[in-house]
Design a protein around this motif. Structure first.
Motif, PDB file in Angstrom:
ATOM      1  N   PRO A 255      37.455  38.623  33.156  1.00  0.00           N
ATOM      2  CA  PRO A 255      37.287  39.380  34.408  1.00  0.00           C
ATOM      3  C   PRO A 255      37.335  40.885  34.176  1.00  0.00           C
ATOM      4  O   PRO A 255      38.218  41.590  34.648  1.00  0.00           O
ATOM      5  CB  PRO A 255      38.478  38.903  35.251  1.00  0.00           C
ATOM      6  N   PHE A 401      44.796  35.409  36.954  1.00  0.00           N
ATOM      7  CA  PHE A 401      43.517  35.239  37.647  1.00  0.00           C
ATOM      8  C   PHE A 401      43.318  33.783  38.037  1.00  0.00           C
ATOM      9  O   PHE A 401      42.785  33.483  39.101  1.00  0.00           O
ATOM     10  CB  PHE A 401      42.366  35.718  36.766  1.00  0.00           C
ATOM     11  N   ARG A 402      43.767  32.898  37.168  1.00  0.00           N
ATOM     12  CA  ARG A 402      43.613  31.471  37.427  1.00  0.00           C
ATOM     13  C   ARG A 402      44.302  31.096  38.731  1.00  0.00           C
ATOM     14  O   ARG A 402      43.856  30.226  39.454  1.00  0.00           O
ATOM     15  CB  ARG A 402      44.196  30.695  36.243  1.00  0.00           C
ATOM     16  N   LEU A 404      44.834  33.326  41.146  1.00  0.00           N
ATOM     17  CA  LEU A 404      44.488  34.388  42.093  1.00  0.00           C
ATOM     18  C   LEU A 404      45.729  35.185  42.491  1.00  0.00           C
ATOM     19  O   LEU A 404      45.915  35.578  43.634  1.00  0.00           O
ATOM     20  CB  LEU A 404      43.786  33.820  43.330  1.00  0.00           C
ATOM     21  N   TYR A 406      46.967  38.292  41.709  1.00  0.00           N
ATOM     22  CA  TYR A 406      46.625  39.567  41.085  1.00  0.00           C
ATOM     23  C   TYR A 406      47.809  40.524  41.074  1.00  0.00           C
ATOM     24  O   TYR A 406      48.693  40.459  41.906  1.00  0.00           O
ATOM     25  CB  TYR A 406      45.484  40.237  41.850  1.00  0.00           C
TER      26      TYR A 406
END
Lengths: 416, 88
Positions: A255, A401-402, A404, A406
């Motif tokens: 990402p 990220f997996r 979400l 952040y």
């Protein structure tokens, strides 16, 4: 390693400076190492040094497509600071600043480290609120932001005559970050390279890594370079804006987006600004180098970019912002401009992490990682040596990220 | 400085536009998407040394949204069109 000292300087002066050893050696490229580090920049060389120093792993090759320290370590504005926002970031950057404070002595290399402080010049209530909130978060972790009156700002930085009551955006407040520093960026690369070489690490310049290689079991097996295949069971990627280009050679998407951040310097003048002045509202920051050049940076260019030059509009906006604060600088000539391809992660927090491919480690998304070099290198070495994250970088893993989950950072570039 | 070709206003300077980042593929059907594919869609737009597709907004002009194909190495613009029929 031949130590640098006043005594040695005198001794070599007596022999006409003919017997200095090279700071690092050029050695033949072997076919197999314990660890390969891609990128002889700040993070790569620091990781090599700490792998050897802290973990006893010195069978290490640092590979770089160009010359040592010729990437983004040569393309930044040398500001070292820890005024971040998030619980995951602040302790890391506090550690990095404290490592920088001792680094000249540790590496026996004069980094010209100057802890002169940074002043944020604030013009709008939104930025004031955001920076006051950062101040409260920073105080939890021992990083300091001190409110400063506009009168005190004018006293400390007499050249800052713009932003008065009649201007479009009058200055309403200022904030001092006293531990902020500048130092000589080349010396950081050279100092780490020299110290790592002394501990047995090999540095191979002009050795471009074309692709990562996986073994039959799926784990990392080595790299394909312009000088042939080199094998290792652990590979560290520390190539800033080119990270995703390299990891996609083994099908790993990250990402990350690559952007162009630029800076430029003026002609050298007598000392005029003795702190780093940063104005988030206008999007400009400035400090003065030991040579007397004003080092000026601005906001990053919009849109993804791998360019290393400056776009005229960005250049003009940054100059206009600078002159808003320092009208007297309008007669200065500008000497050099440059840009760096830097990557930033989806949530603007760095990625220092294992990936799904065993043996591959990524340090990326620094979005201006000069300030992070010592702690970034130390924790990256820890990650590769132990195959587990150092406590300081637990928040920098790809797993966030997996889920979400952040870590949305607002302190990453000083001009935002 | 880029010059973008707006379908209504013609060739206009970059300073009239706002860059709104990568133009994504059509939103996937959540029921059909795996977690990994969804995270990838949300967080990892293409990052090529080459052509990217971006959304630009002609904020200081007609207000049209554009899809722009731009090269990240040369800044060359290969195509510009209005975004309103993008996913038709």
């Amino acid at each position: 390693m031949q130590r640098y000292s006043f005594f040695n300087l005198l001794r070599h002066a007596a022999t006409g400076h003919r017997s200095w050893q090279p700071a690092w050696r050029d050695r033949p490229l072997r076919q197999i190492y314990d660890v390969i580090i891609i990128g002889a920049g700040g993070h790569g060389l620091a990781a090599a040094y700490y792998l050897a120093r802290h973990h006893g792993i010195s069978n290490v090759a640092v590979l770089d497509m160009g010359w040592l320290g010729g990437g983004n370590i040569a393309r930044n504005t040398v500001t070292i600071r820890s005024n971040y926002m998030r619980d995951e970031s602040i302790p890391f950057f506090v550690k990095s600043v404290s490592l920088y404070e001792r680094l000249t002595r540790e590496l026996n290399f004069n980094l010209m480290f100057s802890q002169r402080g940074m002043i944020d010049v604030i013009m709008t209530p939104g930025v004031l609120r955001q920076i006051r909130r950062r101040m409260l978060a920073m105080h939890l972790y021992g990083s300091v932001y001190e409110p400063m009156s506009v009168a005190e700002l004018r006293r400390r930085v007499p050249a800052l005559t713009g932003g008065g009551p009649g201007s479009r955006l009058p200055i309403m407040a200022a904030m001092l970050h006293p531990t902020a520093a500048v130092c000589r960026h080349d010396a950081v690369a050279w100092g780490y390279a020299r110290a790592a070489d002394d501990l047995g690490v090999e540095i191979h310049q002009n050795t471009e890594v074309k692709a990562l290689l996986r073994g039959p079991g799926g784990a990392i097996a080595g790299v394909e370079t312009s000088r042939g295949t080199v094998s290792a069971r652990k590979v560290i990627v520390a190539v800033s804006g080119h990270t995703s280009t390299l990891t996609e050679t083994v099908g790993l998407r990250l990402p990350l987006q690559t952007y162009n951040l630029t800076a430029f310097v003026s002609e050298p003048v007598k000392p005029v600004v003795d702190v780093v002045v940063n104005c988030p509202d206008l999007g400009v920051y400035v400090s003065q180098s030991d040579k007397g050049e004003l080092v000026i940076g601005g906001a990053l260019d919009v849109g993804q970019s791998f360019r290393q030059d400056i776009k005229q509009g960005v250049f003009e906006n940054t100059v206009a912002a600078l002159l808003e604060l320092f009208p007297s600088f309008r007669r200065l000539k500008l000497l050099r401009q440059w840009g760096g391809a830097l990557d930033f992660a989806h949530d603007a927090t760095p990625i220092v992490s294992k990936v799904d491919i065993p043996g591959l480690y990524v340090s990326a998304g620094w979005w201006g990682g000069f300030k992070a070099v010592p702690a970034g290198g130390m924790t990256l070495a820890w990650l590769a040596a132990n195959d587990a994250p150092h406590p300081l970088i637990e928040g920098f893993g790809l797993g966030r990220f997996r889920h979400l989950d952040y870590v949305i950072e607002t302190g990453t570039t000083s001009s935002r | 400085m880029l010059i973008l070709s707006c379908p209504f206003c013609g060739e206009r300077d970059e300073s009239e536009f706002v860059c709104a980042g990568p133009a994504r593929a059509p939103r996937m059907t959540l029921a059909a998407a795996t977690d990994d594919a969804w995270v990838d869609y949300l967080t990892a737009p293409p990052n090529p040394k080459g052509v990217v597709r971006e959304r630009w907004w002609h904020s200081h002009g007609c207000g049209e949204w554009l899809i722009v194909e731009r090269d990240t190495l040369t800044h060359a613009i290969h195509a510009t069109r209005g975004a309103r029929h993008e996913h038709d």
